[in-house]
Every structure is written in structure tokens, then in C-alpha cells.
Design an enzyme around this catalytic site. Sequence first.
Site, PDB file in Angstrom:
ATOM      1  N   GLU A 169      35.363  31.133  33.751  1.00  0.00           N
ATOM      2  CA  GLU A 169      34.765  30.440  34.896  1.00  0.00           C
ATOM      3  C   GLU A 169      33.241  30.413  34.796  1.00  0.00           C
ATOM      4  O   GLU A 169      32.594  29.405  35.093  1.00  0.00           O
ATOM      5  CB  GLU A 169      35.162  31.118  36.207  1.00  0.00           C
ATOM      6  CG  GLU A 169      36.655  31.253  36.413  1.00  0.00           C
ATOM      7  CD  GLU A 169      37.176  32.598  35.932  1.00  0.00           C
ATOM      8  OE1 GLU A 169      36.956  32.940  34.749  1.00  0.00           O
ATOM      9  OE2 GLU A 169      37.817  33.304  36.731  1.00  0.00           O
ATOM     10  N   CYS A 201      38.952  36.463  38.872  1.00  0.00           N
ATOM     11  CA  CYS A 201      38.785  37.822  39.375  1.00  0.00           C
ATOM     12  C   CYS A 201      37.823  37.783  40.571  1.00  0.00           C
ATOM     13  O   CYS A 201      37.185  36.759  40.838  1.00  0.00           O
ATOM     14  CB  CYS A 201      38.246  38.743  38.275  1.00  0.00           C
ATOM     15  SG  CYS A 201      36.511  38.458  37.821  1.00  0.00           S
TER      16      CYS A 201
END
Length: 209
Positions: A79, A114
Site C-alpha cells: 500500500e 495492516c
Amino acid sequence: MARRNRKESYIQRPWRRNPMTSLYRDYFYFHFTNWPTPPYRNGCYLCYQVERTQNRLPVLINKGVFENKFYPEEPHHAELCFLDWFKTQEVFLVKNMPRDEKYHVKWYMSWSPCFECARKVVEYLKDHKHVQLSIFTARLYFSREPEYQQGLLSLDSAGASVAIMSADDFFYCWKTFVDHQQLVFQPWKKIHRNSRYLSKQLENILKKN
């Protein structure tokens, strides 16, 4: 002839520079299989496409694949690799862009973000109102841990759409992001059941908002 299992058919190849144009077929099967808690899936792959709305119609600007960066530099999740890359493109993307137009970014991920990545993505979205983000994930990362649930909740609160990949999404990724060489996507067992199960898990998490 006995069919090889996914682990046996997965061959580790040298890391390629982000972003990649496509994903190896065996990588896709190995990393995107939507078993809720599969073994050996330590990395994360992110297939992306960037669309711009022009006259209320979506126009594809760019697409590709990011993976976690492990070497030769400090580790970086997929990401954040995307955000680092996208920030370098924004100077050109937003130039002469009408105020009522937006960029719609779609991520198809092997794992959901996460909590640390979720926080950084939320910070980015708050500072860049012209970017809309939709996340489609094959699996949920540590979905029973409160901090990881909070990460998903914060993405939802920031306006990002978070969903579990359906069978149609896997077919789409195969066609769009995989070097399939004209081979047809072969769904694995329980692909529909796993998608429904994970969707229910995600629904229960997002109900807390």
C-alpha cells in the site's frame, strides 16, 4: 497425473521493480487464494487501476501491480509502495483538473491493510479529497485483533470502500493483471463459500462504525 498443490507449484522469482505490469500466474493462484488463513502467505500483492472521471464517465489512466518491498532497502508494504509512486504521479495527474472531477483508485489486494498502513492511507485521503479509494481484498489480515479491526473501521470512516473479493473479482484480476497467456482462470475449491464467509466477517467489523 496427480495435480500439484499450490505450494509446490509456486516458484520464488527475483523481486522486480515496483510497479510491475503484470503478475505471474502461479503467484496469483498462490497469493490470492481466498482461504481465510492459508499458510506461507507472508507477502502481499496489490493490483491497482487509476481512473479519472471525465464528463461523469470513468477513463482508465494507469494500472499495474505492487508487492511488498523487502530489499535492498527498508521493508515497505505494498500500500505504501503505491502511495509513494502515486504521489510522484499526482503533479501530472491533477494538472488542469476541473474541481468537480476526481480520481478513483481501485486496489485488489491479497491481504487487507495492516493497521499502520490503514492509518497512513487515511491520512492521505484526508489531505487529497480529489481521490476516491475502493479496496477489494482476498483475505482479512489478523481480522480478530482489535487494532486491525480499527484500521478497517478508520478506512471506512475516511470514505474508502472496503469489500471482500467475489469470484467475479478474481476473474477480473486474472484477465486484467495476470500474465495468463490466454489460459482460462481455474477457480479453486470453496471460492464462493470463502468469499461469503469473509464478507460476513468484514460486515460484522464495519457494523461497529
